[in-house]
Design an enzyme around this catalytic site. Structure first.
Site, PDB file in Angstrom:
ATOM      1  N   ASP A 148     -43.997   0.216  37.281  1.00 28.86           N
ATOM      2  CA  ASP A 148     -45.286  -0.389  36.924  1.00 28.86           C
ATOM      3  C   ASP A 148     -46.250   0.641  36.326  1.00 28.86           C
ATOM      4  OD1 ASP A 148     -47.122  -2.473  36.796  1.00 28.86           O
ATOM      5  OD2 ASP A 148     -46.904  -3.044  38.898  1.00 28.86           O
ATOM      6  N   GLU A 181     -45.403  -2.213  31.746  1.00 25.44           N
ATOM      7  CA  GLU A 181     -46.757  -1.730  31.429  1.00 25.44           C
ATOM      8  C   GLU A 181     -47.533  -2.787  30.653  1.00 25.44           C
ATOM      9  OE1 GLU A 181     -46.334  -1.871  27.965  1.00 25.44           O
ATOM     10  OE2 GLU A 181     -47.681  -0.142  27.845  1.00 25.44           O
ATOM     11  N   GLY A 183     -47.280  -4.608  28.160  1.00 25.17           N
ATOM     12  CA  GLY A 183     -47.423  -4.727  26.708  1.00 25.17           C
ATOM     13  C   GLY A 183     -48.610  -3.950  26.158  1.00 25.17           C
ATOM     14  N   ASP A 203     -49.671 -10.361  33.926  1.00 25.36           N
ATOM     15  CA  ASP A 203     -48.897 -11.206  34.848  1.00 25.36           C
ATOM     16  C   ASP A 203     -48.925 -12.697  34.494  1.00 25.36           C
ATOM     17  OD1 ASP A 203     -48.645  -8.809  36.048  1.00 25.36           O
ATOM     18  OD2 ASP A 203     -49.439  -9.431  37.986  1.00 25.36           O
TER      19      ASP A 203
HETATM   20  C1  GAL Z   1     -48.391  -5.802  38.459  1.00 26.66           C
HETATM   21  C2  GAL Z   1     -47.105  -6.332  37.847  1.00 26.66           C
HETATM   22  C3  GAL Z   1     -46.608  -7.458  38.731  1.00 26.66           C
HETATM   23  C4  GAL Z   1     -46.367  -6.925  40.133  1.00 26.66           C
HETATM   24  C5  GAL Z   1     -47.643  -6.274  40.669  1.00 26.66           C
HETATM   25  C6  GAL Z   1     -47.393  -5.577  41.999  1.00 26.66           C
HETATM   26  O1  GAL Z   1     -48.857  -4.739  37.694  1.00 26.66           O
HETATM   27  O2  GAL Z   1     -47.345  -6.765  36.556  1.00 26.66           O
HETATM   28  O3  GAL Z   1     -45.442  -8.024  38.192  1.00 26.66           O
HETATM   29  O4  GAL Z   1     -45.325  -5.991  40.095  1.00 26.66           O
HETATM   30  O5  GAL Z   1     -48.147  -5.319  39.765  1.00 26.66           O
HETATM   31  O6  GAL Z   1     -48.540  -4.959  42.502  1.00 26.66           O
END
Ligand code: GAL
Length: 403
Positions: A148, A181, A183, A203
């Site tokens: 992430d 990341e 995009g 997300d």
């Molecule tokens: C976001 C990511 C999600 C999930 C989340 C966890 O940045 O896009 O899919 O992994 O963090 O905290």
């Protein structure tokens, strides 16, 4: 001579050590991830139950094989040797025990961390510990790492993902590397070299066409995600995929909307990562998720991302070239009413400039297969007549009828 050997050594070390795992994700990865439904509320029993559900519900047989634990699996601090520690209450028997269980069910195991100092949910990130963490994952038998992008102030995205890629490669274990990341730094432009899939947006959220703001970022429904990234087709392909995010099938949209969502992720050659609670999934949800004819479109060996052929009014037609001169079509009803389709194949030339493939309905007859109703619908010699419910899809496979 000495100079030449040094050069040679240098060259060998670059080509040997600086790459991602090969022969991984030759078709879009399929699996399940804990985040959409469980957030950080994850534990050993949940993982084991989900692994059992993969098998019992026929998901493993349908091709889903990665069970991925997202954020929240760690203790809040590293141990005295700076190793990551699984949360002691959530994973009392450690992570290896869980990974072994998942493997014993014929599945692969995925884990999550972050390029920053902390993960998005505030657990220890990998910044500065990339090689140590990668080694630990390999010792546990991890097969997939989602990485992430929170808390990465001043980090260069390509460089940060390259460091982790090299750390994974140095373990000698083929670990699928999933770049997350959002995009932000056009990962499709550099991701093929670094990993096997990359998220193309922030997300996902379980709605057809909404955006929900969270201050600095917004979550996006199914259609906003598709529309935002429909132009980056050329970057996806075997071993390197545009990732449209974990699916929300079974998480509250209508059954028809779930069918569209699943059809579109398949058409787009996105990884198919389920995000629902498999322990309580409805029969209808499982029927959608295990539809082998739709999955075959997603897993087509060419790995071409579909494009929007026409979007006049309430009907959108998406097209994906498949191997052997076959084609997948998704006729999506975007409206709130049922619509009737009367489609004359000859009148709508279909040519994909990206793959340079053409549907030749004017001089080849194609047999038509309805992939959700598992029915043959005749051929392209006659008009396609059908009606499609609101927010539902007619998904077809066209196969040249060569006798
Ligand atoms: C976001 C990511 C999600 C999930 C989340 C966890 O940045 O896009 O899919 O992994 O963090 O905290």
């Amino acid at each position: 001579m000495r100079n030449i050997s040094i050069l040679l050594l240098f060259f060998i070390s670059i080509t040997t050590f600086s790459q991602k795992a090969k022969d991984v994700a030759t078709t879009p990865p399929m699996g399940w991830n804990s985040w959409n439904t469980f957030g950080t509320e994850i534990n050993e029993q949940l993982v084991k139950d989900i692994a059992d559900a993969f098998v019992d519900l026929g998901l493993r047989d349908a091709g889903y094989n990665y069970l991925v634990l997202d954020d929240g699996w760690m203790a809040k601090e590293r141990d005295e040797n700076n190793n990551l520690v699984p949360g002691p209450n959530k994973f009392p028997n450690g992570m290896k025990d869980v990974v072994d269980y998942v493997h014993s069910r014929g599945l692969k195991f995925g884990i999550y961390n972050c390029a920053g100092n902390k993960t998005c949910a505030g657990y220890p990130g990998s910044r500065g510990f990339e090689y140590q963490d990668a080694k630990l994952y390999a010792e546990w038998g991890v097969d997939f790492l989602k990485y992430d992008w929170c808390n990465t102030e001043n980090l260069n995205a390509k460089g940060a993902y390259q460091t982790m890629r090299d750390a994974l490669y140095a373990t000698g274990r083929p670990i699928l590397f999933s770049i997350c990341e959002w995009g932000d730094n056009d990962p499709w432009k550099w991701g093929e070299e670094m990993g096997h899939m990359w998220r193309v947006t922030g997300d996902i959220i379980n709605c057809w066409d909404c955006k929900v703001g969270h201050g600095t970022w917004s979550s996006l429904g199914v259609w906003p995600i598709i529309k935002l990234r429909k132009e980056i087709r050329k970057y996806t392909g075997p071993g390197h995929w545009n990732d449209f995010d974990m699916m929300e099938v079974g998480n509250g949209m209508t059954a028809a909307e779930d069918r569209v969502h699943f059809a579109m992720w398949s058409m787009l050659s996105s990884p198919l990562i389920m995000g629902n609670d498999l322990r309580s999934a409805s029969k209808e949800t499982i029927v959608t998720l295990t539809n082998k004819e739709v999955i075959a479109v997603n897993q087509d060996e060419l790995g071409i991302q579909a494009y929007c052929h026409s979007d006049e009014g309430e009907l959108e037609i998406w097209v994906k070239p498949l191997h052997n001169g076959e084609w997948a079509f998704a006729f999506v009803n975007m409206s709130k009413e049922r619509i009737e389709v009367d489609y004359e194949w000859n009148r709508h030339p279909v040519k994909d400039d990206l793959s340079n493939r053409e549907l030749k309905a004017d001089h080849i007859v194609y047999k038509i297969r309805d992939l959700y109703n598992h029915k043959d619908l005749g051929t392209t010699k006659t008009n396609l007549k059908s009606d499609i419910g609101s927010h539902d899809v007619l998904m077809l496979r066209l196969v040249p009828d060569i006798k």
